[in-house]
Design a protein around this motif. Structure first.
Motif, PDB file in Angstrom:
ATOM      1  N   ILE A   8       0.839  -1.200   0.000  1.00 35.09           N
ATOM      2  CA  ILE A   8       0.000   0.000   0.000  1.00 35.09           C
ATOM      3  C   ILE A   8       0.872   1.247   0.000  1.00 35.09           C
ATOM      4  O   ILE A   8       0.594   2.226  -0.711  1.00 35.09           O
ATOM      5  CB  ILE A   8      -0.963  -0.017   1.196  1.00 35.09           C
ATOM      6  N   GLY A   9       1.954   1.243   0.784  1.00 35.93           N
ATOM      7  CA  GLY A   9       2.871   2.377   0.806  1.00 35.93           C
ATOM      8  C   GLY A   9       3.530   2.608  -0.538  1.00 35.93           C
ATOM      9  O   GLY A   9       3.669   3.750  -0.991  1.00 35.93           O
ATOM     10  N   CYS A  10       3.944   1.541  -1.197  1.00 39.58           N
ATOM     11  CA  CYS A  10       4.548   1.681  -2.527  1.00 39.58           C
ATOM     12  C   CYS A  10       3.532   2.215  -3.528  1.00 39.58           C
ATOM     13  O   CYS A  10       3.876   3.044  -4.386  1.00 39.58           O
ATOM     14  CB  CYS A  10       5.105   0.341  -2.997  1.00 39.58           C
ATOM     15  N   GLY A  11       2.301   1.764  -3.425  1.00 43.38           N
ATOM     16  CA  GLY A  11       1.255   2.287  -4.308  1.00 43.38           C
ATOM     17  C   GLY A  11       1.003   3.766  -4.074  1.00 43.38           C
ATOM     18  O   GLY A  11       0.838   4.547  -5.023  1.00 43.38           O
ATOM     19  N   ALA A  12       0.999   4.172  -2.810  1.00 35.64           N
ATOM     20  CA  ALA A  12       0.809   5.591  -2.496  1.00 35.64           C
ATOM     21  C   ALA A  12       1.986   6.415  -2.998  1.00 35.64           C
ATOM     22  O   ALA A  12       1.809   7.526  -3.512  1.00 35.64           O
ATOM     23  CB  ALA A  12       0.640   5.772  -0.996  1.00 35.64           C
ATOM     24  N   ALA A  13       3.194   5.886  -2.856  1.00 36.79           N
ATOM     25  CA  ALA A  13       4.377   6.599  -3.336  1.00 36.79           C
ATOM     26  C   ALA A  13       4.328   6.784  -4.846  1.00 36.79           C
ATOM     27  O   ALA A  13       4.613   7.870  -5.364  1.00 36.79           O
ATOM     28  CB  ALA A  13       5.640   5.845  -2.935  1.00 36.79           C
ATOM     29  N   ILE A  72       8.760  10.152  -2.495  1.00 38.66           N
ATOM     30  CA  ILE A  72      10.065   9.576  -2.170  1.00 38.66           C
ATOM     31  C   ILE A  72      10.124   9.181  -0.695  1.00 38.66           C
ATOM     32  O   ILE A  72      10.618   8.104  -0.345  1.00 38.66           O
ATOM     33  CB  ILE A  72      11.187  10.563  -2.537  1.00 38.66           C
ATOM     34  N   GLN A  73       9.603  10.038   0.177  1.00 41.16           N
ATOM     35  CA  GLN A  73       9.630   9.729   1.613  1.00 41.16           C
ATOM     36  C   GLN A  73       8.750   8.512   1.940  1.00 41.16           C
ATOM     37  O   GLN A  73       9.148   7.659   2.745  1.00 41.16           O
ATOM     38  CB  GLN A  73       9.195  10.942   2.431  1.00 41.16           C
ATOM     39  N   ILE A  74       7.585   8.435   1.346  1.00 37.63           N
ATOM     40  CA  ILE A  74       6.709   7.275   1.579  1.00 37.63           C
ATOM     41  C   ILE A  74       7.391   6.003   1.098  1.00 37.63           C
ATOM     42  O   ILE A  74       7.334   4.958   1.765  1.00 37.63           O
ATOM     43  CB  ILE A  74       5.336   7.477   0.895  1.00 37.63           C
ATOM     44  N   LEU A  75       8.053   6.080  -0.030  1.00 38.00           N
ATOM     45  CA  LEU A  75       8.770   4.912  -0.565  1.00 38.00           C
ATOM     46  C   LEU A  75       9.923   4.508   0.367  1.00 38.00           C
ATOM     47  O   LEU A  75      10.127   3.324   0.611  1.00 38.00           O
ATOM     48  CB  LEU A  75       9.284   5.218  -1.967  1.00 38.00           C
TER      49      LEU A  75
END
Length: 83
Positions: A8-13, A72-75
């Protein structure tokens, strides 16, 4: 659950990075198609043109910058959660 959060985090990033890229593309397109041709019939002075460019390009640049930095930060957080 950790891996679902990472996905989910990668998708948001990716979404944030795409929004930032689309803002840049849309701003460049709007500048070329609408802003520059609009100066011809108005016969705008150099001061008016510069202020217009700053008023248009500064918010576009800030939104794109914040979207790219957030992506970038989320990733980084998502990848860091794996280790």
């Amino acid at each position: 659950m950790l891996y679902i959060g990472v996905v989910i985090g990668c998708g948001a990033a990716i979404a944030f990075i795409l929004v930032g890229a689309l803002v840049l593309f849309g701003g460049a397109d709007a500048t070329q198609r609408q802003l520059l041709p609009g100066f011809l019939p108005d016969r705008a002075t150099l001061r008016e043109r510069l202020l217009t460019f700053v008023a248009v390009l500064l918010p576009i640049g800030l939104v794109a910058l914040f979207c790219l930095l957030a992506g970038i930060q989320i990733l980084r957080v998502a990848v860091g959660a794996l280790y």
